[in-house]
Design an enzyme around this catalytic site. Structure first.
Site, short mmCIF file in Angstrom:
data_model
loop_
_atom_site.label_atom_id
_atom_site.label_comp_id
_atom_site.label_asym_id
_atom_site.label_seq_id
_atom_site.Cartn_x
_atom_site.Cartn_y
_atom_site.Cartn_z
N SER A 44 0.85 -1.18 0.00
CA SER A 44 0.00 0.00 0.00
C SER A 44 0.90 1.24 0.00
CB SER A 44 -0.97 -0.04 1.18
OG SER A 44 -2.03 0.88 0.99
N ASP A 119 -8.42 -5.72 -6.06
CA ASP A 119 -8.18 -4.59 -5.16
C ASP A 119 -9.09 -3.43 -5.55
OD1 ASP A 119 -7.15 -2.50 -3.62
OD2 ASP A 119 -5.07 -3.15 -3.90
N HIS A 151 -7.06 -5.77 -1.57
CA HIS A 151 -5.97 -4.90 -1.15
C HIS A 151 -5.11 -5.55 -0.06
CE1 HIS A 151 -3.79 -1.19 -0.98
NE2 HIS A 151 -4.02 -1.05 0.31
#
Length: 195
Positions: A44, A119, A151
């Site tokens: 991320s 995601d 994600h």
């Protein structure tokens, strides 16, 4: 918060320099560390940071694994980014400075990009655009796409093998001899057990 003030207008610069400073201080305290073989990995925001580390500071970071990172700030949640970078119409230079896609031609170090195709937080288009820009610039890299993974890849059925994939990538590109092997895999030269 202090962090929000520090990264106002520049999401990555201060954070990346903090990583460099922490690494240098750790090496000062532990001189046995080999600063000629430094890898970085993240997911991320950490994935964006890992990719940026080998793009901006290849003198420090020698290989990177970047998972589910935002590579173009215009592709992410507008409210979140505008909080730190301002509106893109008013501050386009801030968005350009944070663009991994625009920085792609600078890549000189090994980079593994990973993204879950399901995601919905950081769209896979981020990784695909960076890969496309790297290919257009003639910069070798690796891409691992994860079908059905969102994600958060940790906790998914692929987690253990995904982590081992990252370990092997870093070992290969940092010249580290493996001390252990992935589950189900024999070390080179090991003899199979007989029943």
């Amino acid at each position: 918060s202090d962090l929000e003030k520090e990264i106002n207008g520049d999401l990555f610069g201060p954070v990346l320099e903090d990583q460099v400073a922490a690494l240098q201080e750790t090496a000062r305290l532990h001189p046995e560390l080999d600063l000629g073989r430094v890898g970085i990995r993240g997911w991320s925001f950490g994935g964006s940071l890992a990719a940026l580390a080998v793009l901006r500071r290849p003198d420090i970071f020698h290989a990177a694994v970047a998972g589910a990172g935002v590579t173009d700030q215009l592709l992410y949640n507008a409210h979140t980014r505008e909080r730190f970078l301002g509106h893109p119409d008013e501050f386009p230079e801030r968005y350009e400075a944070c663009s991994l896609v625009l920085a792609a031609p600078k890549l000189t170090r090994p980079l593994l990009l990973i993204h879950g195709l399901a995601d919905t937080n950081v769209y896979p288009a981020n990784t695909l655009r960076l890969s496309s820009a790297l290919l257009a610039a003639g910069r070798p890299h690796e891409v691992l796409l994860l079908p059905g993974v969102g994600h958060q890849a940790m906790g998914a059925a692929v987690t253990e093998n995904l982590l081992w994939h990252q370990v092997r990538f870093l070992q290969r590109h940092l010249g580290v001899v493996a001390r252990t092997s992935a589950p189900g895999h024999r070390r080179a030269g090991a003899r199979p057990r007989r029943a």
